[in-house]
Design a protein around this motif. Structure first.
Motif, PDB file in Angstrom:
ATOM      1  N   GLU A  81       0.832  -1.211   0.000  1.00  0.00           N
ATOM      2  CA  GLU A  81       0.000   0.000   0.000  1.00  0.00           C
ATOM      3  C   GLU A  81       0.866   1.260   0.000  1.00  0.00           C
ATOM      4  OE1 GLU A  81      -3.448  -2.223   2.698  1.00  0.00           O
ATOM      5  OE2 GLU A  81      -2.225  -0.614   3.562  1.00  0.00           O
ATOM      6  N   ALA A  82       1.901   1.261   0.838  1.00  0.00           N
ATOM      7  CA  ALA A  82       2.767   2.430   0.919  1.00  0.00           C
ATOM      8  C   ALA A  82       3.585   2.610  -0.360  1.00  0.00           C
ATOM      9  CB  ALA A  82       3.698   2.296   2.125  1.00  0.00           C
ATOM     10  N   TRP A  83       4.142   1.511  -0.870  1.00  0.00           N
ATOM     11  CA  TRP A  83       5.021   1.595  -2.046  1.00  0.00           C
ATOM     12  C   TRP A  83       4.264   1.999  -3.304  1.00  0.00           C
ATOM     13  CZ3 TRP A  83       5.176  -1.815  -6.394  1.00  0.00           C
ATOM     14  CH2 TRP A  83       6.208  -1.524  -7.287  1.00  0.00           C
ATOM     15  N   THR A  84       3.079   1.448  -3.512  1.00  0.00           N
ATOM     16  CA  THR A  84       2.333   1.806  -4.723  1.00  0.00           C
ATOM     17  C   THR A  84       1.917   3.275  -4.706  1.00  0.00           C
ATOM     18  OG1 THR A  84       0.322   0.890  -3.680  1.00  0.00           O
ATOM     19  CG2 THR A  84       1.502  -0.524  -5.243  1.00  0.00           C
ATOM     20  N   GLN A  85       1.549   3.799  -3.534  1.00  0.00           N
ATOM     21  CA  GLN A  85       1.246   5.231  -3.460  1.00  0.00           C
ATOM     22  C   GLN A  85       2.472   6.066  -3.801  1.00  0.00           C
ATOM     23  OE1 GLN A  85      -1.405   6.544   0.004  1.00  0.00           O
ATOM     24  NE2 GLN A  85      -0.727   4.512   0.657  1.00  0.00           N
ATOM     25  N   TRP A  86       3.595   5.711  -3.218  1.00  0.00           N
ATOM     26  CA  TRP A  86       4.834   6.439  -3.496  1.00  0.00           C
ATOM     27  C   TRP A  86       5.182   6.384  -4.984  1.00  0.00           C
ATOM     28  CZ3 TRP A  86       9.343   4.288  -5.443  1.00  0.00           C
ATOM     29  CH2 TRP A  86      10.433   5.166  -5.510  1.00  0.00           C
ATOM     30  N   GLN A  87       5.002   5.211  -5.583  1.00  0.00           N
ATOM     31  CA  GLN A  87       5.351   5.079  -6.994  1.00  0.00           C
ATOM     32  C   GLN A  87       4.440   5.909  -7.883  1.00  0.00           C
ATOM     33  OE1 GLN A  87       8.136   2.700  -8.569  1.00  0.00           O
ATOM     34  NE2 GLN A  87       7.703   4.765  -9.282  1.00  0.00           N
ATOM     35  N   PHE A  88       3.139   5.919  -7.602  1.00  0.00           N
ATOM     36  CA  PHE A  88       2.220   6.772  -8.359  1.00  0.00           C
ATOM     37  C   PHE A  88       2.629   8.244  -8.242  1.00  0.00           C
ATOM     38  CE2 PHE A  88      -1.356   3.452  -8.058  1.00  0.00           C
ATOM     39  CZ  PHE A  88      -1.294   3.154  -9.404  1.00  0.00           C
ATOM     40  N   ARG A  89       2.968   8.681  -7.038  1.00  0.00           N
ATOM     41  CA  ARG A  89       3.376  10.076  -6.862  1.00  0.00           C
ATOM     42  C   ARG A  89       4.671  10.373  -7.631  1.00  0.00           C
ATOM     43  NH1 ARG A  89       1.899   8.979  -1.208  1.00  0.00           N
ATOM     44  NH2 ARG A  89      -0.174   9.872  -0.838  1.00  0.00           N
ATOM     45  N   THR A  90       5.603   9.422  -7.613  1.00  0.00           N
ATOM     46  CA  THR A  90       6.859   9.610  -8.325  1.00  0.00           C
ATOM     47  C   THR A  90       6.613   9.808  -9.813  1.00  0.00           C
ATOM     48  OG1 THR A  90       8.054   8.262  -6.713  1.00  0.00           O
ATOM     49  CG2 THR A  90       9.077   8.507  -8.874  1.00  0.00           C
ATOM     50  N   TRP A  91       5.619   9.145 -10.344  1.00  0.00           N
ATOM     51  CA  TRP A  91       5.296   9.272 -11.770  1.00  0.00           C
ATOM     52  C   TRP A  91       4.440  10.494 -12.076  1.00  0.00           C
ATOM     53  CZ3 TRP A  91       3.782   3.441 -11.794  1.00  0.00           C
ATOM     54  CH2 TRP A  91       4.935   2.663 -11.956  1.00  0.00           C
ATOM     55  N   GLY A  92       4.081  11.260 -11.076  1.00  0.00           N
ATOM     56  CA  GLY A  92       3.373  12.505 -11.311  1.00  0.00           C
ATOM     57  C   GLY A  92       1.866  12.423 -11.260  1.00  0.00           C
ATOM     58  N   LEU A  93       1.307  11.307 -10.791  1.00  0.00           N
ATOM     59  CA  LEU A  93      -0.148  11.235 -10.680  1.00  0.00           C
ATOM     60  C   LEU A  93      -0.630  12.110  -9.516  1.00  0.00           C
ATOM     61  CD1 LEU A  93       0.623   8.502 -12.301  1.00  0.00           C
ATOM     62  CD2 LEU A  93      -1.735   7.912 -11.777  1.00  0.00           C
ATOM     63  N   LYS A  94      -1.887  12.476  -9.570  1.00  0.00           N
ATOM     64  CA  LYS A  94      -2.455  13.396  -8.594  1.00  0.00           C
ATOM     65  C   LYS A  94      -3.482  12.681  -7.722  1.00  0.00           C
ATOM     66  CE  LYS A  94      -0.119  16.588 -10.694  1.00  0.00           C
ATOM     67  NZ  LYS A  94       1.185  17.050 -10.127  1.00  0.00           N
ATOM     68  N   ASN A  95      -3.772  13.339  -6.584  1.00  0.00           N
ATOM     69  CA  ASN A  95      -4.805  12.851  -5.670  1.00  0.00           C
ATOM     70  C   ASN A  95      -4.565  11.388  -5.301  1.00  0.00           C
ATOM     71  OD1 ASN A  95      -7.067  13.163  -4.059  1.00  0.00           O
ATOM     72  ND2 ASN A  95      -8.512  12.639  -5.684  1.00  0.00           N
ATOM     73  N   VAL A  96      -3.293  11.036  -5.106  1.00  0.00           N
ATOM     74  CA  VAL A  96      -2.954   9.661  -4.716  1.00  0.00           C
ATOM     75  C   VAL A  96      -3.359   9.479  -3.255  1.00  0.00           C
ATOM     76  CG1 VAL A  96      -1.099   7.991  -4.470  1.00  0.00           C
ATOM     77  CG2 VAL A  96      -1.051   9.652  -6.358  1.00  0.00           C
ATOM     78  N   ARG A  97      -4.108   8.433  -2.990  1.00  0.00           N
ATOM     79  CA  ARG A  97      -4.588   8.243  -1.623  1.00  0.00           C
ATOM     80  C   ARG A  97      -4.950   6.787  -1.383  1.00  0.00           C
ATOM     81  NH1 ARG A  97      -7.815   9.697  -6.080  1.00  0.00           N
ATOM     82  NH2 ARG A  97     -10.046   9.398  -5.701  1.00  0.00           N
ATOM     83  N   LYS A  98      -5.044   6.447  -0.092  1.00  0.00           N
ATOM     84  CA  LYS A  98      -5.587   5.148   0.273  1.00  0.00           C
ATOM     85  C   LYS A  98      -6.991   5.377   0.810  1.00  0.00           C
ATOM     86  CE  LYS A  98      -3.539   4.879   4.927  1.00  0.00           C
ATOM     87  NZ  LYS A  98      -2.771   4.015   5.828  1.00  0.00           N
ATOM     88  N   ASP A  99      -7.898   4.510   0.439  1.00  0.00           N
ATOM     89  CA  ASP A  99      -9.314   4.676   0.736  1.00  0.00           C
ATOM     90  C   ASP A  99      -9.750   3.472   1.566  1.00  0.00           C
ATOM     91  OD1 ASP A  99     -11.610   6.210   0.494  1.00  0.00           O
ATOM     92  OD2 ASP A  99     -12.326   5.127  -1.262  1.00  0.00           O
TER      93      ASP A  99
END
Length: 552
Positions: A81-99
């Motif tokens: 959960e933590a790594w996939t959020q970090w990776q999405f942010r690294t690639w520039g995606l927005k509104n990355v969150r866990k729900d």
């Protein structure tokens, strides 16, 4: 719904720091490739980025080899959960969150060992069953083969189980496959899928299945009352393959006795020895750990924002969770990394789609599509049973699609298309229209650029058992892809060999390109896929059917 969000996030932040440090030493996953000139067609740019600059296997390798199996709420799932959020942010995606949504206990295997001690010493291929308790040290006990499928079976074993390991499966004669374990679909096999299927409503069948689910708790209570020390079941496949599937994840649902899954070949050997001579004695130690620090599970969501807020959003999803016999590579690490790679491709090109493109990595799929169901009930539509109590666990999986009325939420119409990927590592060959005949021509148009890659077929038939199902059940245009099966169903699915070695790089690159292309087409199209009618209460499909009492 996020009961202990603050406490959990403090722990996750520390893990993110660890991941950040690791990934800095692994730049392959990180660097972005400069986008091509704007005069180049966007679809050609997607294909170039996805095939010439792919990062899908690097992401897959980290997810499977470094993080490993990801059972919902386990320590490994928290890392994912933590790594996939970090990776999405690294690639520039927005509104990355866990729900978050309520789930239950975390559980993990620290280590385990099971061996036959008499009449000779053999190390058995075996593992603890998910969410069953450990043994608190080594246990030595004889076996008794006592098959149990119904409550009526208990009486035959009353007074005979004290101090025993109870083998509850009926031994069979084996299931050696008659076909090759690895295959790709022929065009003829794909076209056979283009058949419209009428769905069935069988409430008696639903009740039978519900009773089977409830039987597990009744068997555990019986075995405890008879002072058995543990129970064991036979793996459902030959080839020394294990799955370890278990479903008692809820708080207050943990069984009293340790449960062990034994490879089919070893199980049958034990049964033969028990039949012909003194019962074998087992020695075993199941060291498992429960974690109740956060009973919520978490879907991971990330967006590429659209330019027209009124146009809604399109979505791609795969489930991040897995079982723990293997590393969760094909099921569903493959789908996860395809969704992530599609996100990376589109984000790296700096495209500005008309509609927002949302990426979802679901939790709790293996326990009954719980993560995608939680998203639906939070953002799309609700269904409340006559009792007025929300459905939970396996009852939700069984009954939710047949509970009425459906009440659309304000966000219902915002989701204009959902694409799910969850059939292993095979390349995409087309898409199931799920009976939405009005959508087939548009889906064919969107697939046309990928015909040369083998993804060119739209079929009428539905699929089941994964995260688009409940969206379909409320009329959302939600689709699952046709994929080459490879060895997914024959030996990889849920098994101990579900590792990186069974992922096919060429297939995953193709799948990520096709998914990214469909998302871009659907996000920019002036035409939207038509919704199905919102279902209403229906009559029983076969009101004249008699039930076989043997099925109870």
């Amino acid at each position: 719904m996020t009961l202990r969000k603050n406490h959990h996030w403090q722990k996750s932040s520390k893990r993110i720091g660890g991941v950040r440090k690791f990934m800095a030493a692994a730049p392959l996953v990180l660097f972005a490739v400069p986008a091509a000139g704007q005069q180049t067609d966007d679809m050609n740019r997607v294909i170039d980025q996805g095939l010439q600059h792919s990062q899908v296997m690097q992401v897959a390798q980290y997810l499977t080899d470094s993080i490993g199996a990801r059972m919902t709420n386990s320590p490994q799932m928290r890392r994912a959960e933590a790594w996939t959020q970090w990776q999405f942010r690294t690639w520039g995606l927005k509104n990355v969150r866990k729900d978050g949504f309520p789930f239950g206990r975390g559980w993990s295997i620290q280590w385990s060992s099971v061996r036959m001690a008499t009449p000779r010493v053999i190390q058995l291929t075996a593992m603890p069953i998910a969410w069953t308790p450990g043994t608190n040290g080594w246990v030595t006990a004889p076996i008794v083969v006592a098959p149990m499928k119904h409550e009526r079976d208990f009486e035959a074993w009353r007074g005979k189980l004290a101090g025993k390991v109870v083998l509850v499966s009926l031994p069979n004669d084996g299931d050696e496959p008659g076909d090759a374990p690895f295959k790709r679909l022929t065009d003829e096999e794909i076209h056979k899928l283009d058949r419209y299927h009428q769905s069935e409503y069988d409430p008696a069948g639903i009740e039978r299945q519900s009773k089977r689910f409830a039987f597990r708790a009744k068997r555990d209570a019986f075995l405890k009352s008879e002072r058995a020390v543990a129970w064991a079941r036979m793996s459902y496949r030959d080839g020394k393959l294990l799955s370890g599937e278990g479903y008692t994840y809820g708080v207050g649902e943990t069984p009293a006795l340790p449960g062990i899954e034994i490879a089919a070949e070893d199980y049958r050997r034990l049964a033969r020895l028990a039949k012909t001579g003194p019962a074998p004695v087992l020695q075993f130690n199941c060291n498992v750990k429960f974690d109740d620090s956060d009973v919520n599970a978490y879907n991971i969501l990330a967006d590429i924002p659209g330019t027209d807020a009124r146009a809604g959003y399109v979505m791609a999803g795969a489930h991040l969770d897995s079982w723990v016999a293997g590393d969760g590579a094909a099921d569903n690490g493959a789908g996860t990394v395809v969704v992530m790679e599609a996100a990376r491709i589109l984000s790296s090109l700096g495209l500005k789609p008309r509609r927002t493109i949302r990426f979802a990595l679901w939790a709790g799929e293996e326990q009954g599509l719980l993560g995608s169901l939680a998203y639906i009930e939070k953002y799309l539509a609700t269904r409340m049973p006559p009792s007025g109590k929300p459905l939970t666990g396996e009852d939700a999986f069984l009954r939710w699609p047949y509970t009425f009325p459906i009440k659309p939420l304000p966000g219902y119409k915002d989701l204009v298309a959902y694409f799910n990927i969850d059939n292993g590592s095979g390349k995409i060959r087309g898409i199931h229209a799920e009976g939405n005949v009005a959508a087939t021509s548009l889906l064919r148009d969107w697939l046309q650029p990928f015909a040369g890659m083998g993804a060119n077929t739209v079929v009428s038939s539905p699929t089941d058992g994964t995260d688009h199902v409940f969206m379909q059940a409320i009329g959302i245009p939600a689709y699952q892809f046709i994929q080459d099966p490879l060895d997914y169903g024959t030996r990889v699915h849920h098994s101990g060999v579900d590792t990186f070695d069974h992922l096919k790089a060429e297939d995953l690159r193709q799948a990520a390109v096709v998914l990214a292309g469909l998302l871009l087409e659907s996000a920019n199209s002036e035409k939207a896929l038509p919704h199905m009618p919102i279902p209403t209460q229906r009559p029983v499909t076969n009101p004249f059917k008699y039930e076989d009492p043997k099925d109870d």
